[in-house]
Design a protein around this motif. Structure first.
Motif, PDB file in Angstrom:
ATOM      1  N   UNK A   3     -14.366  -5.549  -6.506  1.00 19.34           N
ATOM      2  CA  UNK A   3     -14.511  -4.160  -7.206  1.00 19.34           C
ATOM      3  C   UNK A   3     -12.933  -3.807  -7.137  1.00 19.34           C
ATOM      4  N   UNK A   4     -12.659  -2.652  -7.861  1.00 15.57           N
ATOM      5  CA  UNK A   4     -11.513  -2.110  -8.111  1.00 15.57           C
ATOM      6  C   UNK A   4     -11.642  -0.483  -8.151  1.00 15.57           C
ATOM      7  N   UNK A   5     -10.635   0.202  -7.666  1.00 17.04           N
ATOM      8  CA  UNK A   5     -10.492   1.670  -7.956  1.00 17.04           C
ATOM      9  C   UNK A   5      -9.083   1.995  -8.177  1.00 17.04           C
ATOM     10  N   UNK A   6      -8.800   3.226  -8.951  1.00 12.88           N
ATOM     11  CA  UNK A   6      -7.751   3.511  -9.706  1.00 12.88           C
ATOM     12  C   UNK A   6      -7.542   4.882  -9.157  1.00 12.88           C
ATOM     13  N   UNK A   7      -5.965   5.138  -8.641  1.00 12.69           N
ATOM     14  CA  UNK A   7      -5.740   6.578  -8.207  1.00 12.69           C
ATOM     15  C   UNK A   7      -4.707   6.996  -9.416  1.00 12.69           C
ATOM     16  N   UNK A   8      -4.655   8.269  -9.498  1.00 12.91           N
ATOM     17  CA  UNK A   8      -3.490   8.810 -10.335  1.00 12.91           C
ATOM     18  C   UNK A   8      -2.854  10.011  -9.784  1.00 12.91           C
ATOM     19  N   UNK A   9      -1.576  10.016 -10.234  1.00 12.63           N
ATOM     20  CA  UNK A   9      -0.591  11.126  -9.875  1.00 12.63           C
ATOM     21  C   UNK A   9       0.320  11.268 -11.070  1.00 12.63           C
ATOM     22  N   UNK A  10       1.017  12.462 -10.994  1.00  6.09           N
ATOM     23  CA  UNK A  10       2.215  12.553 -11.641  1.00  6.09           C
ATOM     24  C   UNK A  10       3.462  13.312 -10.948  1.00  6.09           C
ATOM     25  N   UNK A  11       4.397  12.762 -11.672  1.00  3.61           N
ATOM     26  CA  UNK A  11       5.596  13.334 -10.700  1.00  3.61           C
ATOM     27  C   UNK A  11       6.614  13.847 -11.729  1.00  3.61           C
ATOM     28  N   UNK A  12       6.868  15.106 -11.554  1.00  2.00           N
ATOM     29  CA  UNK A  12       7.680  15.936 -12.570  1.00  2.00           C
ATOM     30  C   UNK A  12       8.950  16.534 -11.896  1.00  2.00           C
ATOM     31  N   UNK A  13      10.006  16.754 -12.696  1.00  2.00           N
ATOM     32  CA  UNK A  13      11.126  17.395 -12.106  1.00  2.00           C
ATOM     33  C   UNK A  13      10.898  18.733 -11.946  1.00  2.00           C
ATOM     34  N   UNK A  14      11.440  19.057 -10.518  1.00  2.00           N
ATOM     35  CA  UNK A  14      11.314  20.475 -10.211  1.00  2.00           C
ATOM     36  C   UNK A  14      11.943  21.635 -11.012  1.00  2.00           C
ATOM     37  N   UNK A  15      11.181  22.425 -11.583  1.00  2.00           N
ATOM     38  CA  UNK A  15      11.853  23.401 -12.415  1.00  2.00           C
ATOM     39  C   UNK A  15      12.764  24.377 -11.465  1.00  2.00           C
ATOM     40  N   UNK A  16      14.002  24.772 -11.880  1.00  2.00           N
ATOM     41  CA  UNK A  16      14.840  25.725 -11.151  1.00  2.00           C
ATOM     42  C   UNK A  16      14.319  27.041 -11.407  1.00  2.00           C
ATOM     43  N   UNK A  17      13.711  27.769 -10.356  1.00  2.00           N
ATOM     44  CA  UNK A  17      13.127  29.129 -10.487  1.00  2.00           C
ATOM     45  C   UNK A  17      14.341  30.037 -11.013  1.00  2.00           C
ATOM     46  N   UNK A  18      15.370  29.889 -10.683  1.00  2.00           N
ATOM     47  CA  UNK A  18      16.660  30.630 -11.164  1.00  2.00           C
ATOM     48  C   UNK A  18      17.554  30.130 -11.795  1.00  2.00           C
ATOM     49  N   UNK A  19      17.214  29.713 -12.976  1.00  2.00           N
ATOM     50  CA  UNK A  19      18.352  29.052 -13.847  1.00  2.00           C
ATOM     51  C   UNK A  19      19.527  30.133 -14.326  1.00  2.00           C
ATOM     52  N   UNK A  36       0.708  -1.407   0.040  1.00  2.00           N
ATOM     53  CA  UNK A  36      -0.063  -0.199   0.097  1.00  2.00           C
ATOM     54  C   UNK A  36       0.864   1.304   0.042  1.00  2.00           C
ATOM     55  N   UNK A  37       2.267   1.113  -0.201  1.00  3.85           N
ATOM     56  CA  UNK A  37       3.043   2.246  -0.147  1.00  3.85           C
ATOM     57  C   UNK A  37       4.233   2.008  -1.206  1.00  3.85           C
ATOM     58  N   UNK A  38       4.530   3.153  -1.848  1.00  2.94           N
ATOM     59  CA  UNK A  38       5.739   2.777  -3.032  1.00  2.94           C
ATOM     60  C   UNK A  38       6.595   4.441  -2.808  1.00  2.94           C
ATOM     61  N   UNK A  39       7.796   4.282  -2.943  1.00  2.00           N
ATOM     62  CA  UNK A  39       8.669   5.232  -3.044  1.00  2.00           C
ATOM     63  C   UNK A  39       8.823   5.626  -4.372  1.00  2.00           C
ATOM     64  N   UNK A  40       7.935   6.718  -5.065  1.00  4.26           N
ATOM     65  CA  UNK A  40       8.213   6.817  -6.467  1.00  4.26           C
ATOM     66  C   UNK A  40       9.588   7.847  -6.850  1.00  4.26           C
ATOM     67  N   UNK A  41      10.425   7.465  -7.657  1.00  2.00           N
ATOM     68  CA  UNK A  41      11.927   8.309  -7.945  1.00  2.00           C
ATOM     69  C   UNK A  41      11.660   8.483  -9.184  1.00  2.00           C
TER      70      UNK A  41
END
Length: 487
Positions: free
Chosen positions: A383-399, A361-366
């Motif tokens: 029955x079943x249910x699905x849960x969705x999420x996205x993991x993106x690279x953090x943008x450097x606000x001051x490149x 029931x847990x996972x470390x997404x990298x």
């Protein structure tokens, strides 16, 4: 001489006659009326064995090839066209009394059947047994009427038609699937008493009361009976239209949509959460989600309405992260699923590819991408249910950029959407950043620039817009130029 020859022939014929007659006497047996080993023959798929005992005499009168048969009369005890329900193997019964087992035919339905015993060598027939009730219960489980709706109503002076459901709802085993069966309708007179009303698969009711129907198995007990339906007369106002759910309430959506049914009428209109459901104008409606369902039924000279708070048994669940998440390269996001599912199974996917070994029931997404967690309930309401999420690279606000850009395109594609300037001019350097329109109107003035202009809609048209900037450092170093906004 002729006289002696005739006398010889006469004496020889007489001896042969006596011998044959003696053999015929020896070849006769008497079979007694069979004694039943039961009082009623109430048969079904799970039980159909009954016994009878009979005597015969003399035992030595049977030929080795003899067979005994058990014949069953019609429902009135008549043997004009009997049914053979048992035949012994040749020579297997040689002693009296004898007991045989037999099964009644699946068409048996009556109170006055008889059986009798016959032998084949020599031929003999017993008298009939005492009468007995015999029914083969083709259907022997509860069934539904009125689409399982517990109420019905008719306008004053009218009537209401009760019918046996076919094929019924859910797992209903309708006895109408067996054309040979007949039915008896009853009206309750007390908590445990009732009176017979009529026969047949339907009943037209014009008296208030509670009604039910049983499959006609005579004096044999049976589980083939219907639910109770309470009928009322509407003299004025609006009657209560009951609503039943074929999968129960709460219902398990894993079994598909549940059928909502209401009382019979002339026309119908269904609603969900107070809103009309277009095209839902039949006596039944397929519902696949929770909600408050209502129906209006036109009964002719009066009407009826009903509601049901329909609930789903599908388990609850959630994850502890947002739909969109960002992390730095090399970091991980700890995702935990919380669910009320019984004995749940977990499957984790990255970009629609199953992650091998991720079954908790847990996972470390990298890894960056689109994740999906499917939770399956394996006990109870499947029955079943699905849960969705996205993991993106953090943008450097001051490149780090080499030059001050003079063109940006804020179109939401995350490429050159904002005016990103060298780090020596951004937040923390005490540099003033001033941006003006071509008419000199100030649109931004700050000493804490975050590389985030423009944050608001600029009302862009097909014509590119030009803005002007003035950057003044803490040491009064000044940079000036233009910014073209490209759509």
């Amino acid at each position: 001489m002729y006289y002696l020859n005739s006398l010889y022939k006469f004496l020889l014929g007489f001896c042969l006659f006596v011998l044959v007659s003696q053999e015929k006497v020896n070849a006769q047996i008497v079979i007694g009326s069979p004694n039943l080993g039961f009082s009623q023959a109430c048969a079904s798929d799970s039980f159909n064995t009954f016994s009878a005992t009979f005597v015969f005499s003399p035992e030595n009168g049977l030929n080795p090839s003899n067979q005994f048969t058990v014949e069953m009369s019609d429902a009135d005890g008549d043997f004009s066209d009997p049914t053979v329900v048992y035949t012994s193997t040749a020579g297997s019964i040689t002693t009296s009394p004898a007991t045989v087992n037999f099964s009644i035919p699946t068409t048996a339905a009556g109170e006055n059947y008889k059986i009798r015993i016959k032998s084949s060598a020599p031929v003999a027939t017993s008298s009939g047994s005492s009468t007995f009730a015999a029914y083969y219960k083709l259907q022997d489980s509860p069934f539904t009427i009125n689409n399982l709706v517990s109420t019905g109503a008719y306008c004053s002076g009218g009537s209401y038609l009760l019918t046996i459901d076919n094929p019924g709802n859910g797992t209903n085993d309708s006895p109408l699937n067996y054309p040979s069966l007949t039915y008896n309708w009853f009206k309750e007179t007390g908590p445990t008493t009732s009176v017979f009303v009529s026969e047949g698969p339907t009943l037209s009711v014009n008296e208030e009361g509670t009604y039910f129907v049983e499959t006609n198995y005579g004096t044999c007990t049976s589980d083939s009976f219907s639910n109770r339906v309470t009928i009322s007369e509407v003299t004025n106002g609006e009657a209560n239209a009951g609503i039943a759910s074929s999968l129960g309430n709460p219902f398990c959506p894993g079994q598909g949509a549940t059928t909502l049914s209401t009382i019979g009428g002339n026309s119908y209109q269904w609603f969900k959460d107070g809103n009309i459901i277009p095209e839902a104008t039949n006596q039944m409606y397929q519902a696949d989600e929770s909600g408050t369902y209502a129906v209006q039924v036109d009964l002719g000279d009066c009407s009826a309405s009903g509601t049901i708070e329909l609930e789903s048994e599908l388990f609850d669940g959630s994850i502890n992260v947002s739909e969109t998440n960002t992390i730095e390269d090399g970091e991980t996001l700890s995702v935990v699923v919380t669910t009320s599912a019984i004995n749940p199974e977990f499957k984790w996917y990255l970009n629609d590819v199953l992650i091998t070994g991720a079954i908790d029931d847990n996972y470390d997404a990298g890894e960056f991408g689109s994740y999906k967690i499917v939770v399956n309930e394996t006990v109870g309401c499947i029955g079943s249910r699905a849960f969705l999420f996205e993991l993106n690279e953090a943008l450097d606000p001051f490149p780090e950029v080499g030059n001050i850009p003079n063109v940006i395109s804020p179109n939401g594609d995350n490429i050159n959407d904002t005016w990103v300037i060298p780090t020596r001019y951004v937040s923390g350097t005490n540099t003033e950043v001033l941006i003006m329109t071509n008419r000199g109107k100030v649109v931004l003035k700050t000493n804490n620039y975050l590389n985030n202009w423009p944050e608001n809609d600029l009302g862009l048209t097909s014509i590119n817009k030009v803005f002007y900037y003035v950057i003044t450092t803490e040491n009064n170093e000044t940079k000036k130029g233009s910014i073209t906004i490209v759509k």
